[in-house]
Design a protein around this motif. Structure first.
Motif, mmCIF file in Angstrom:
data_model
loop_
_atom_site.group_PDB
_atom_site.id
_atom_site.type_symbol
_atom_site.label_atom_id
_atom_site.label_comp_id
_atom_site.label_asym_id
_atom_site.label_seq_id
_atom_site.Cartn_x
_atom_site.Cartn_y
_atom_site.Cartn_z
ATOM 1 N N ALA A 97 0.834 -1.206 0.000
ATOM 2 C CA ALA A 97 0.000 0.000 0.000
ATOM 3 C C ALA A 97 0.867 1.253 0.000
ATOM 4 C CB ALA A 97 -0.935 -0.013 1.207
ATOM 5 N N THR A 98 2.010 1.223 0.731
ATOM 6 C CA THR A 98 2.914 2.378 0.752
ATOM 7 C C THR A 98 3.508 2.644 -0.625
ATOM 8 O OG1 THR A 98 3.446 1.922 3.072
ATOM 9 C CG2 THR A 98 4.968 3.335 1.857
ATOM 10 N N ALA A 131 -5.003 5.759 -2.469
ATOM 11 C CA ALA A 131 -3.845 5.035 -1.940
ATOM 12 C C ALA A 131 -3.494 5.500 -0.534
ATOM 13 C CB ALA A 131 -2.654 5.223 -2.880
ATOM 14 N N ALA A 132 -3.679 6.795 -0.254
ATOM 15 C CA ALA A 132 -3.412 7.292 1.090
ATOM 16 C C ALA A 132 -4.434 6.770 2.090
ATOM 17 C CB ALA A 132 -3.407 8.825 1.087
ATOM 18 N N ARG A 153 2.222 1.770 -3.495
ATOM 19 C CA ARG A 153 1.165 2.267 -4.387
ATOM 20 C C ARG A 153 0.911 3.756 -4.128
ATOM 21 N NH1 ARG A 153 -1.177 -2.920 -3.496
ATOM 22 N NH2 ARG A 153 -2.383 -2.110 -1.732
ATOM 23 N N HIS A 154 1.026 4.154 -2.874
ATOM 24 C CA HIS A 154 0.857 5.572 -2.559
ATOM 25 C C HIS A 154 1.962 6.412 -3.194
ATOM 26 C CE1 HIS A 154 0.857 9.023 0.535
ATOM 27 N NE2 HIS A 154 -0.097 9.262 -0.380
ATOM 28 N N HIS A 155 3.203 5.925 -3.121
ATOM 29 C CA HIS A 155 4.305 6.649 -3.743
ATOM 30 C C HIS A 155 4.118 6.745 -5.260
ATOM 31 C CE1 HIS A 155 7.057 5.615 -0.096
ATOM 32 N NE2 HIS A 155 6.192 6.592 0.167
ATOM 33 N N ALA A 156 3.689 5.641 -5.857
ATOM 34 C CA ALA A 156 3.447 5.660 -7.300
ATOM 35 C C ALA A 156 2.338 6.632 -7.658
ATOM 36 C CB ALA A 156 3.110 4.258 -7.793
ATOM 37 N N ALA A 157 1.309 6.699 -6.833
ATOM 38 C CA ALA A 157 0.219 7.629 -7.091
ATOM 39 C C ALA A 157 0.692 9.075 -6.981
ATOM 40 C CB ALA A 157 -0.937 7.370 -6.125
ATOM 41 N N LYS A 158 1.562 9.354 -6.024
ATOM 42 C CA LYS A 158 2.097 10.713 -5.902
ATOM 43 C C LYS A 158 2.944 11.072 -7.113
ATOM 44 C CE LYS A 158 3.643 12.061 -1.937
ATOM 45 N NZ LYS A 158 4.422 12.111 -0.669
#
Length: 396
Positions: free
Chosen positions: A103-104, A183-184, A106-111
């Motif tokens: 999940a972390t 993602a967050a 995926r959050h970085h990729a989304a950012k």
């Protein structure tokens, strides 16, 4: 002296002869008797049944949620609109180390996608500004006659396309922002239910709580039954009759509910279901049966102790005669060619009497002719009883 002796011998001989005659004479046969009386004759179909509420409501969870502990118990009364259960949003699933790492990332990729989308918007805006400047130059040259009209049209179309690119880049930037927020959210702690708004589940009708299958607090899926509510004043009886008997149990027939622990309760057949089903009896025999539903006519105080699902005996009355001549079934036996007879006690002797029957049930027979009220008949006559045989009624 000799005369007295002979007299004494004669008396003794007479007494001995009388004693022998009494000892060897036929004795009356001890029998049980019953009296013929006038009364109400009823012929009925008898079958085991059970009670059930006419209207039973199951209150269920409309959504997947966490239900708080239900304080209501079986037998509690509720009114229409009363809160019977409280639901809270369900907690999110627990996250292990591997899922948290995924999940972390995926959050970085989304950012990163958000940053890339923002850069594309800036690039698209530069392209639009360049197309705007080019259009100004082309318009000026076209007015002076150095460029053709087609060249002017191409510049205008290029500007329109550049603006569409700006709109598409902004849409992608918005989508990337939503993906980043999603993602967050996956990284938030699993305590979102604490701040959720409760949902009150209400009773649809007034009545009594019949069953609480989900009394403890817990997470339940949508559609889970929380409790059953019904009105015990609206009761009916259902029985499974043989199809040969159900033909006689037509709607409107009088019925009597017995052996439920209280006095007999009057009712009426309301419905005979149109479709039968196969049921295997205790002896392993397949039977065709049909469900018969009976409404209770007696006022509620007469059967308020009867609850839902009670076992009862249902008697559907198929024939009823007032002031009929009644004889016990145990006194009847076949005679001749299909006839029926009884033994009547007359002057201490058994007399065979043919009778005409109008019907019989499990205990009594309706006698149309051959007997009169008040006569004594032998019940379950033993083999020793015959026409003209002396009989003696047993003392109770």
């Amino acid at each position: 002296m000799f005369r007295k002796k002979y007299l004494l011998l004669g008396v003794t001989a007479v007494a001995a002869a009388g004693l022998l005659a009494w000892a060897f004479s036929p004795k009356p046969v001890p029998v049980e008797t019953a009296t013929i009386v006038n009364g109400r004759y009823e012929q009925a179909i008898e079958e085991d049944g059970r009670t059930r509420l006419k209207d039973r409501y199951t209150v269920s969870a409309p959504v997947a949620a966490r239900v708080l502990r239900i304080s209501l118990r079986e037998g509690d009364r509720v009114a229409a609109g009363d809160t019977v259960a409280v639901l809270l949003p369900a907690m999110s699933a627990m996250v292990d180390a591997r899922s948290n790492r995924e999940a972390t990332e995926r959050h970085h990729a989304a950012k990163a996608n958000v940053t890339r989308a923002a850069a594309r918007v800036a690039r698209a805006q530069l392209g639009a500004e360049e197309a705007q400047l080019e259009l100004h130059r082309v318009e000026k040259l076209a007015r002076e006659g150095f460029l053709s009209a087609s060249r002017l049209d191409s510049a205008r179309l290029a500007l329109s396309g550049a603006r569409r690119e700006v709109d598409a880049a902004r849409a992608e930037r918005d989508a990337a922002g939503h993906d980043e927020a999603q993602a967050a959210a996956a990284l938030l702690p699993a305590n979102g239910a604490q701040g959720g708004k409760p949902l009150n589940v209400k009773s649809p009708v007034p009545g009594v709580v019949l069953k609480v299958p989900q009394a403890s607090e817990g997470t339940v899926p949508a559609g889970t039954a929380l409790l059953d509510v019904g009105d015990p004043a609206r009761m009916e009886v259902i029985a499974e009759l043989l199809t040969t008997d159900a033909v006689q149990a037509q709607p409107g027939r009088r019925a009597v509910v017995e052996r439920w622990g209280g006095p007999p309760v009057e009712g009426r057949v309301r419905r005979v279901e149109p479709a039968a089903f196969t049921k295997v009896s205790a002896l392993g025999i397949e039977e065709q049966r049909v469900k018969v539903i009976v409404d209770l006519d007696s006022p509620p105080p007469g059967w308020q102790a009867m609850g839902d699902g009670y076992r009862v005996t249902l008697r559907v009355i198929t024939q009823s005669v007032d002031q009929a001549l009644l004889a016990p079934v145990g006194a009847l036996f076949p005679i001749g060619d299909g006839g029926t007879g009884v033994y009547v006690v007359q002057d201490g002797k058994a007399k065979l009497q043919p009778v005409e029957l109008g019907g019989r049930n499990g205990n009594e027979a309706w006698v149309r002719g051959g007997l009169q009220a008040g006569q004594k008949v032998i019940v379950y006559p033993p083999p020793a009883v015959a026409e003209g045989k002396r009989v003696q009624a047993r003392r109770p």
